[in-house]
Design an enzyme around this catalytic site. Structure first.
Site, PDB file in Angstrom:
ATOM      1  N   TYR A  56      -9.957 -13.674  45.504  1.00  0.00           N
ATOM      2  CA  TYR A  56     -11.030 -13.847  44.527  1.00  0.00           C
ATOM      3  C   TYR A  56     -12.360 -13.587  45.221  1.00  0.00           C
ATOM      4  CZ  TYR A  56      -7.649 -16.228  41.450  1.00  0.00           C
ATOM      5  OH  TYR A  56      -6.568 -16.542  40.659  1.00  0.00           O
ATOM      6  N   ALA A 204      -6.757 -16.910  27.004  1.00  0.00           N
ATOM      7  CA  ALA A 204      -6.337 -15.504  26.888  1.00  0.00           C
ATOM      8  C   ALA A 204      -7.493 -14.547  27.185  1.00  0.00           C
ATOM      9  CB  ALA A 204      -5.738 -15.224  25.511  1.00  0.00           C
ATOM     10  N   THR A 209     -11.600 -17.807  22.289  1.00  0.00           N
ATOM     11  CA  THR A 209     -12.907 -18.394  21.965  1.00  0.00           C
ATOM     12  C   THR A 209     -13.368 -17.955  20.583  1.00  0.00           C
ATOM     13  OG1 THR A 209     -14.211 -16.546  22.879  1.00  0.00           O
ATOM     14  CG2 THR A 209     -13.551 -18.317  24.407  1.00  0.00           C
TER      15      THR A 209
END
Length: 327
Positions: A56, A204, A209
């Site tokens: 990351y 997802a 949202t």
């Protein structure tokens, strides 16, 4: 904040914890000050567990976590992951020498003497079948380099395979309203064996949202652009494996989950928390506002039995056949 046992690991973690992929990279631009503010807000709210990985931002999210948790290493647990810096299909990538080097590098970036949870980061199933990497992890655990270990998996088959190894203490899986399959067999089996479940991608990639339209665009360095069809890694990691436009259309049919719960995102996270087989959900964030909005799911009303069945039926009849990639 409420806490749940991470299987039989001995760790008790906040039922909403946080993933740090978004503050490391591959989700568009990042701002370290906002990222650190978000981490501080989460910790102040009682979050005691964060998930990261050495890839990351090439370790950047690990470095941010070191700053955010300095002086609180005994109270804030960190899970990190390894293997995706190398050739995933090469057995040498999972040798003792290589895994030890990955582990030591993460320890240095995190400024810690021990990793609370060390996870293999979505390896090929052939590596899991071979099993040699688990012997390496057993050794690191005996040496005190790691407290416990687990696997981040892409498929139910991989998860069930991992349960054959007695010292696996956690599985990290994709699970959300669009990806319900793990709840059928994997979750109950894991719970029965004392294996904790970490749920990633609860929204997802933002579809749940309800804020996207078919015309929404993403930055070139955002995986929702460059991995939309699985060009860079498993397609299931982006939009739960759904074609973007299909996912947007399906999300509109789920607007009702936000009714009486604040918004769709809170409803989507609440739905996951309603499953007693999971340990915690690890949504991503890029700032304190997103942390606060995710934490608000703790106070959202649970889903009734009728609502649960409505969502199961929706998944079976309208979602399942559109998901790409084995899962």
């Amino acid at each position: 904040m409420k806490y749940r046992d991470l299987g039989s690991s001995g760790l008790s973690v906040s039922e909403i914890s946080f993933g740090t992929w978004a503050i490391g990279g591959s989700w568009g631009s990042v701002n370290d000050e906002e990222s650190l503010n978000g981490l501080a807000r989460a910790i102040d709210a009682g979050v005691n567990f964060f998930d990261t990985a050495d890839v990351y931002g090439s370790g950047h999210s690990e470095e941010l976590l070191a700053k955010a948790t300095r002086g609180r290493e005994d109270r804030i647990y960190i899970a990190t992951k390894f293997c995706r810096q190398g050739n995933l299909g090469d057995p040498g990538n999972y040798s003792e020498q290589t895994v030890r080097s990955y582990c030591e590098a993460s320890l240095k970036r995190l400024n810690r003497e021990r990793l609370d949870l060390y996870q293999i980061h979505c390896p090929p199933i052939e590596i899991l079948r071979d099993g040699s990497v688990f012997t390496v992890l057993d050794k690191l655990q005996e040496e005190g380099k790691i407290r416990c270990y687990g696997v981040s998996v892409e498929t139910v088959e991989e998860g069930l395979l991992c349960l054959q190894y007695p010292n696996v203490r956690a599985l990290q899986v994709i699970y959300n309203i669009f990806r319900q399959k793990p709840a059928d067999e994997l979750f109950p089996r894991a719970k029965a064996q004392g294996v904790g479940i970490l749920v990633r991608l609860p929204l997802a990639s933002g579809l749940l949202t309800g804020k996207f339209s078919e015309d929404t665009t993403f930055a070139p360095d955002d995986h929702r652009n460059f991995n939309r069809n699985g060009e860079s890694f498993n397609v299931g990691e982006t939009f739960a494996g759904l074609p973007f436009e299909t996912g947007v259309a399906l999300s509109r049919k789920l607007a009702w989950i936000g009714e009486g719960r604040g918004n769709m995102a809170r409803g989507a996270i609440r739905w996951i928390l309603d499953n007693p087989d999971i340990t915690c959900v690890i949504p991503g964030f890029r700032n304190a506002k997103q942390v606060e909005d995710n934490l608000a799911a703790l106070d959202a009303k649970p889903f009734s039995a009728e609502e649960q069945e409505r969502l199961r039926s929706f998944y079976r009849s309208e979602v399942h056949d559109h998901i790409r990639g084995a899962y």
